[in-house]
Design a protein around this motif. Structure first.
Motif, PDB file in Angstrom:
ATOM      1  N   GLU A  98       0.867  -1.175   0.000  1.00 54.52           N
ATOM      2  CA  GLU A  98       0.000   0.000   0.000  1.00 54.52           C
ATOM      3  C   GLU A  98       0.899   1.218   0.000  1.00 54.52           C
ATOM      4  OE1 GLU A  98      -3.846   1.776   2.396  1.00 54.52           O
ATOM      5  OE2 GLU A  98      -2.787   0.064   3.203  1.00 54.52           O
ATOM      6  N   GLY A  99       0.778   2.043  -1.037  1.00 51.37           N
ATOM      7  CA  GLY A  99       1.679   3.190  -1.155  1.00 51.37           C
ATOM      8  C   GLY A  99       3.100   2.708  -1.351  1.00 51.37           C
ATOM      9  N   ASN A 100       4.004   3.221  -0.524  1.00 49.76           N
ATOM     10  CA  ASN A 100       5.411   2.848  -0.635  1.00 49.76           C
ATOM     11  C   ASN A 100       5.817   1.777   0.373  1.00 49.76           C
ATOM     12  OD1 ASN A 100       5.901   4.672  -2.716  1.00 49.76           O
ATOM     13  ND2 ASN A 100       6.244   6.342  -1.278  1.00 49.76           N
ATOM     14  N   THR A 101       4.859   1.207   1.086  1.00 51.10           N
ATOM     15  CA  THR A 101       5.186   0.200   2.090  1.00 51.10           C
ATOM     16  C   THR A 101       4.490  -1.116   1.754  1.00 51.10           C
ATOM     17  OG1 THR A 101       3.344   0.851   3.510  1.00 51.10           O
ATOM     18  CG2 THR A 101       5.451   1.927   3.909  1.00 51.10           C
ATOM     19  N   TYR A 102       5.077  -2.196   2.193  1.00 54.19           N
ATOM     20  CA  TYR A 102       4.444  -3.495   2.015  1.00 54.19           C
ATOM     21  C   TYR A 102       4.843  -4.389   3.168  1.00 54.19           C
ATOM     22  CZ  TYR A 102       8.774  -5.709   0.468  1.00 54.19           C
ATOM     23  OH  TYR A 102      10.035  -6.223   0.415  1.00 54.19           O
ATOM     24  N   LYS A 103       4.042  -5.406   3.371  1.00 54.63           N
ATOM     25  CA  LYS A 103       4.344  -6.410   4.381  1.00 54.63           C
ATOM     26  C   LYS A 103       4.052  -7.770   3.781  1.00 54.63           C
ATOM     27  CE  LYS A 103      -0.078  -5.333   6.393  1.00 54.63           C
ATOM     28  NZ  LYS A 103      -0.730  -4.752   7.525  1.00 54.63           N
ATOM     29  N   ALA A 104       4.616  -8.786   4.400  1.00 57.64           N
ATOM     30  CA  ALA A 104       4.412 -10.144   3.913  1.00 57.64           C
ATOM     31  C   ALA A 104       3.786 -10.990   5.006  1.00 57.64           C
ATOM     32  CB  ALA A 104       5.733 -10.762   3.478  1.00 57.64           C
ATOM     33  N   VAL A 105       2.868 -11.840   4.599  1.00 61.70           N
ATOM     34  CA  VAL A 105       2.273 -12.823   5.496  1.00 61.70           C
ATOM     35  C   VAL A 105       2.932 -14.150   5.157  1.00 61.70           C
ATOM     36  CG1 VAL A 105       0.145 -13.950   6.237  1.00 61.70           C
ATOM     37  CG2 VAL A 105       0.099 -11.544   5.523  1.00 61.70           C
ATOM     38  N   THR A 106       3.749 -14.644   6.081  1.00 62.07           N
ATOM     39  CA  THR A 106       4.446 -15.906   5.846  1.00 62.07           C
ATOM     40  C   THR A 106       3.860 -17.038   6.685  1.00 62.07           C
ATOM     41  OG1 THR A 106       6.111 -15.364   7.520  1.00 62.07           O
ATOM     42  CG2 THR A 106       6.619 -14.771   5.240  1.00 62.07           C
ATOM     43  N   GLU A 107       2.981 -16.706   7.628  1.00 64.83           N
ATOM     44  CA  GLU A 107       2.357 -17.729   8.455  1.00 64.83           C
ATOM     45  C   GLU A 107       1.200 -18.373   7.693  1.00 64.83           C
ATOM     46  OE1 GLU A 107       2.480 -14.503   9.362  1.00 64.83           O
ATOM     47  OE2 GLU A 107       3.891 -14.399  11.027  1.00 64.83           O
ATOM     48  N   VAL A 108       1.044 -19.676   7.858  1.00 62.64           N
ATOM     49  CA  VAL A 108      -0.048 -20.397   7.216  1.00 62.64           C
ATOM     50  C   VAL A 108      -1.302 -20.240   8.067  1.00 62.64           C
ATOM     51  CG1 VAL A 108      -0.887 -22.676   6.514  1.00 62.64           C
ATOM     52  CG2 VAL A 108       1.503 -22.043   6.127  1.00 62.64           C
ATOM     53  N   GLY A 109      -2.413 -19.955   7.411  1.00 60.06           N
ATOM     54  CA  GLY A 109      -3.690 -19.800   8.099  1.00 60.06           C
ATOM     55  C   GLY A 109      -4.353 -18.495   7.706  1.00 60.06           C
ATOM     56  N   LEU A 110      -5.628 -18.566   7.371  1.00 57.43           N
ATOM     57  CA  LEU A 110      -6.350 -17.370   6.919  1.00 57.43           C
ATOM     58  C   LEU A 110      -6.403 -16.284   7.979  1.00 57.43           C
ATOM     59  CD1 LEU A 110      -9.372 -18.655   4.796  1.00 57.43           C
ATOM     60  CD2 LEU A 110      -7.251 -17.576   4.026  1.00 57.43           C
ATOM     61  N   GLU A 111      -6.346 -16.656   9.257  1.00 56.82           N
ATOM     62  CA  GLU A 111      -6.422 -15.636  10.299  1.00 56.82           C
ATOM     63  C   GLU A 111      -5.264 -14.646  10.194  1.00 56.82           C
ATOM     64  OE1 GLU A 111      -4.244 -19.178  12.146  1.00 56.82           O
ATOM     65  OE2 GLU A 111      -5.965 -18.912  10.828  1.00 56.82           O
ATOM     66  N   HIS A 112      -4.100 -15.103   9.753  1.00 57.09           N
ATOM     67  CA  HIS A 112      -2.948 -14.213   9.586  1.00 57.09           C
ATOM     68  C   HIS A 112      -3.151 -13.269   8.403  1.00 57.09           C
ATOM     69  CE1 HIS A 112      -0.838 -16.525  12.607  1.00 57.09           C
ATOM     70  NE2 HIS A 112      -1.121 -17.633  11.924  1.00 57.09           N
ATOM     71  N   LEU A 113      -3.702 -13.794   7.325  1.00 56.55           N
ATOM     72  CA  LEU A 113      -3.994 -12.972   6.153  1.00 56.55           C
ATOM     73  C   LEU A 113      -5.057 -11.937   6.481  1.00 56.55           C
ATOM     74  CD1 LEU A 113      -3.688 -12.273   3.156  1.00 56.55           C
ATOM     75  CD2 LEU A 113      -5.338 -14.087   2.666  1.00 56.55           C
ATOM     76  N   LYS A 114      -6.127 -12.357   7.151  1.00 61.39           N
ATOM     77  CA  LYS A 114      -7.200 -11.428   7.515  1.00 61.39           C
ATOM     78  C   LYS A 114      -6.683 -10.298   8.382  1.00 61.39           C
ATOM     79  CE  LYS A 114     -10.859 -14.900   7.251  1.00 61.39           C
ATOM     80  NZ  LYS A 114     -11.830 -15.705   8.015  1.00 61.39           N
ATOM     81  N   ALA A 115      -5.833 -10.613   9.353  1.00 58.50           N
ATOM     82  CA  ALA A 115      -5.273  -9.588  10.239  1.00 58.50           C
ATOM     83  C   ALA A 115      -4.402  -8.613   9.454  1.00 58.50           C
ATOM     84  CB  ALA A 115      -4.471 -10.249  11.354  1.00 58.50           C
ATOM     85  N   ALA A 116      -3.645  -9.103   8.496  1.00 60.31           N
ATOM     86  CA  ALA A 116      -2.771  -8.241   7.699  1.00 60.31           C
ATOM     87  C   ALA A 116      -3.574  -7.352   6.767  1.00 60.31           C
ATOM     88  CB  ALA A 116      -1.784  -9.091   6.909  1.00 60.31           C
ATOM     89  N   LEU A 117      -4.690  -7.863   6.260  1.00 63.61           N
ATOM     90  CA  LEU A 117      -5.511  -7.077   5.328  1.00 63.61           C
ATOM     91  C   LEU A 117      -6.391  -6.066   6.046  1.00 63.61           C
ATOM     92  CD1 LEU A 117      -6.661  -9.827   2.825  1.00 63.61           C
ATOM     93  CD2 LEU A 117      -5.218  -7.853   2.304  1.00 63.61           C
ATOM     94  N   GLU A 118      -6.716  -6.280   7.297  1.00 62.05           N
ATOM     95  CA  GLU A 118      -7.654  -5.417   8.005  1.00 62.05           C
ATOM     96  C   GLU A 118      -7.278  -3.932   7.950  1.00 62.05           C
ATOM     97  OE1 GLU A 118      -9.488  -5.245  12.405  1.00 62.05           O
ATOM     98  OE2 GLU A 118      -9.622  -7.144  11.316  1.00 62.05           O
ATOM     99  N   PRO A 119      -6.021  -3.546   8.210  1.00 66.27           N
ATOM    100  CA  PRO A 119      -5.705  -2.125   8.122  1.00 66.27           C
ATOM    101  C   PRO A 119      -5.879  -1.534   6.720  1.00 66.27           C
ATOM    102  CG  PRO A 119      -3.980  -3.316   9.271  1.00 66.27           C
ATOM    103  CD  PRO A 119      -4.915  -4.336   8.680  1.00 66.27           C
ATOM    104  N   ALA A 120      -5.864  -2.392   5.704  1.00 64.86           N
ATOM    105  CA  ALA A 120      -5.979  -1.921   4.316  1.00 64.86           C
ATOM    106  C   ALA A 120      -7.430  -1.689   3.901  1.00 64.86           C
ATOM    107  CB  ALA A 120      -5.329  -2.936   3.363  1.00 64.86           C
ATOM    108  N   HIS A 121      -8.381  -2.129   4.710  1.00 65.31           N
ATOM    109  CA  HIS A 121      -9.796  -1.952   4.378  1.00 65.31           C
ATOM    110  C   HIS A 121     -10.303  -0.611   4.872  1.00 65.31           C
ATOM    111  CE1 HIS A 121      -9.607  -6.233   3.564  1.00 65.31           C
ATOM    112  NE2 HIS A 121     -10.744  -6.087   2.907  1.00 65.31           N
ATOM    113  N   VAL A 122     -11.243  -0.060   4.133  1.00 67.45           N
ATOM    114  CA  VAL A 122     -11.834   1.234   4.486  1.00 67.45           C
ATOM    115  C   VAL A 122     -12.789   1.056   5.644  1.00 67.45           C
ATOM    116  CG1 VAL A 122     -13.286   3.110   3.636  1.00 67.45           C
ATOM    117  CG2 VAL A 122     -11.634   2.018   2.124  1.00 67.45           C
TER     118      VAL A 122
END
Length: 87
Positions: free
Chosen positions: A63-87
């Motif tokens: 997002e913008g000039n920053t990025y992060k990676a989700v390396t843990e297996v499990g949708l809960e990790h992906l959901k947590a990482a995406l949450e700040p990106a949602h309006v």
């Protein structure tokens, strides 16, 4: 609705966790690009250099000039990482 984010899913053929991630992103209407590491050890080398892992799925969220990676297996990790990106 997600903000203007870039999502890249590093995956391989036959990976049920990878398919689960892609299905979740599709359900959330989040566009993503796929990098298939099947038979491409040089791509796994990139993952190891960037994140210290050789397994998939790895999901990069930018997002913008920053990025992060989700390396843990499990949708809960992906959901947590995406949450700040949602309006």
């Amino acid at each position: 609705m997600a903000k203007n984010i870039s999502v890249v899913v590093w995956s391989k053929e036959g990976c049920s966790y990878c398919n689960e991630v892609k299905e979740y992103l599709a359900e959330q209407n989040i566009a993503y690009k796929t990098i298939d590491v099947t038979n491409h050890d040089e791509l796994r080398d990139i993952l190891e250099t960037k994140y210290g892992v050789r397994y998939v799925p790895v999901v990069e969220i930018g997002e913008g000039n920053t990025y992060k990676a989700v390396t843990e297996v499990g949708l809960e990790h992906l959901k947590a990482a995406l949450e700040p990106a949602h309006v």
